[in-house]
Scaffold this motif. Structure first.
Motif, mmCIF file in Angstrom:
data_model
loop_
_atom_site.group_PDB
_atom_site.id
_atom_site.type_symbol
_atom_site.label_atom_id
_atom_site.label_comp_id
_atom_site.label_asym_id
_atom_site.label_seq_id
_atom_site.Cartn_x
_atom_site.Cartn_y
_atom_site.Cartn_z
ATOM 1 N N ILE A 152 11.535 37.713 -53.146
ATOM 2 C CA ILE A 152 10.730 37.010 -54.138
ATOM 3 C C ILE A 152 11.187 35.561 -54.273
ATOM 4 O O ILE A 152 10.358 34.637 -54.392
ATOM 5 N N ALA A 153 12.501 35.326 -54.237
ATOM 6 C CA ALA A 153 13.000 33.950 -54.340
ATOM 7 C C ALA A 153 12.492 33.106 -53.173
ATOM 8 O O ALA A 153 12.133 31.938 -53.354
ATOM 9 N N ALA A 154 12.454 33.692 -51.976
ATOM 10 C CA ALA A 154 11.941 32.952 -50.821
ATOM 11 C C ALA A 154 10.466 32.617 -50.993
ATOM 12 O O ALA A 154 10.014 31.521 -50.631
ATOM 13 N N LYS A 155 9.697 33.556 -51.551
ATOM 14 C CA LYS A 155 8.287 33.287 -51.799
ATOM 15 C C LYS A 155 8.111 32.208 -52.872
ATOM 16 O O LYS A 155 7.191 31.376 -52.797
ATOM 17 N N MET A 156 8.988 32.212 -53.866
ATOM 18 C CA MET A 156 8.934 31.172 -54.895
ATOM 19 C C MET A 156 9.295 29.810 -54.305
ATOM 20 O O MET A 156 8.730 28.789 -54.696
ATOM 21 N N ARG A 157 10.212 29.800 -53.369
ATOM 22 C CA ARG A 157 10.559 28.548 -52.686
ATOM 23 C C ARG A 157 9.364 28.037 -51.877
ATOM 24 O O ARG A 157 9.067 26.838 -51.883
ATOM 25 N N GLU A 158 8.679 28.950 -51.210
ATOM 26 C CA GLU A 158 7.501 28.565 -50.424
ATOM 27 C C GLU A 158 6.391 28.008 -51.305
ATOM 28 O O GLU A 158 5.677 27.067 -50.920
#
Length: 323
Positions: A152-158
């Motif tokens: 989820i953190a990676a998706k938020m970064r994207e």
């Protein structure tokens, strides 16, 4: 078994745990960088940097385990500012996690794997909020232990809900110990991976063959992570695992998590000794493999803290104000 080995090589994995030399490097061509863990608060960070100057140890990254959660806003800003001024990466643990929560399994004899996980949706939300708070203070590196948090953190970064230059340093507590598992973490958005402390030279080489991520490897591990003192292997570790963060924990040291001002004198003393251990390890590395290179402070690829007054911060603060 030959069929399995052939399948592995066809998919980018090593066929076995042969201790192959790594040809991979950091962006600046360096083989290794230095990490000092358990830097629990502003005073401890000051002590690490002072000891590093005194012993002429280039410390590229400091990390800590109590997390941004247990730092005041002032302490968080002070650590970020100090690290930025020293051109050192600051990596803060993302919490809360099950090990400090009210669940019983994390403290049971067979419940170790649960300790580093975020429990339920609320646990996930609070860990992600902690990551966001650290990012708002300018921190650009966070330690993650949970695959769901990473995803989820990676998706938020994207999406721009976290800074695009925020790096995810995977904690040793995630525990993935084979090349295929570490590849999963890379695919989900990890930026560096801290391997388990007890992997042999060949096992490290096999993981290196499977991923381009910098590996974080304990040269000395704290007692609760095995207590291994591997200084004599540092040359071989750098040879097979480059690009690698050589990480100097400390054996025969008390567990100070969660830390706080009541433990500051102890945390400072332990931090100074970790830098001394780093000096010992680096001197040995220079004798074993004088040809290997390290990075200058502030080198490309380090997640250095940023000025909070960025466009991401301004936009994010506006969004939070509208909630």
């Amino acid at each position: 078994m030959p069929r399995i080995r052939k399948f592995l090589t066809a998919h980018g994995f090593a066929a076995d745990d042969s201790p192959a030399t790594s040809g991979k490097r950091f962006p600046d061509g360096a083989h290794y960088r230095v990490e000092i863990p358990s830097t629990e608060g502003p005073e401890v960070l000051d002590a690490v940097l002072a000891e590093a100057r005194a012993r002429e140890v280039a410390v590229h990254r400091i990390s800590q385990g109590s997390g941004g959660l247990l730092l005041t806003d002032v302490e968080l800003a002070r650590m970020a500012g100090t690290a930025a001024a020293a051109s050192v990466e600051l990596s803060l643990f993302a919490r809360p996690l099950a090990s400090w929560d009210t669940g019983a399994m994390a403290t049971a004899s067979g419940g170790g794997p649960v300790a580093a996980q975020a429990r339920g949706t609320e646990g996930l939300v609070h860990v992600l909020e902690d990551i966001g708070r650290s990012a708002e203070a300018g921190v650009r590196s966070v330690l993650i232990t949970d695959l769901g948090v990473l995803r989820i953190a990676a998706k938020m970064r994207e999406s721009g809900d976290l800074p695009p230059d925020l790096q995810f340093k995977i904690s040793v507590q995630m525990g993935l110990a084979n090349p295929a598992s570490v590849r999963i973490a890379e695919d989900l958005g990890a930026d560096t991976y801290n391997v388990p402390t007890d992997l042999g030279i060949g096992q490290l080489a096999a993981i290196r063959a499977a991923t381009d991520l910098p590996l974080d490897v304990y040269i000395e591990a704290p007692d609760d992570l095995g207590g291994f003192v591997r200084h004599q292997e540092i040359g071989e570790i750098v040879r097979v695992a480059a690009p690698v963060y050589v990480k100097f924990g400390l054996r025969n040291a008390p567990n100070i998590y969660p830390s706080g001002t009541h433990l500051t004198p102890t945390a400072v003393a332990l931090a100074r000794e970790r830098v001394r251990r780093a000096r010992i390890g680096l001197d040995l590395l220079a004798r074993q493999t004088p040809e290997v290179r390290t990075s200058v402070l502030g080198a490309s690829g380090l997640a250095l803290p940023q000025n909070p007054a960025t466009s991401w911060m301004s936009d994010h603060a506006a969004d939070r104000g509208a909630e």
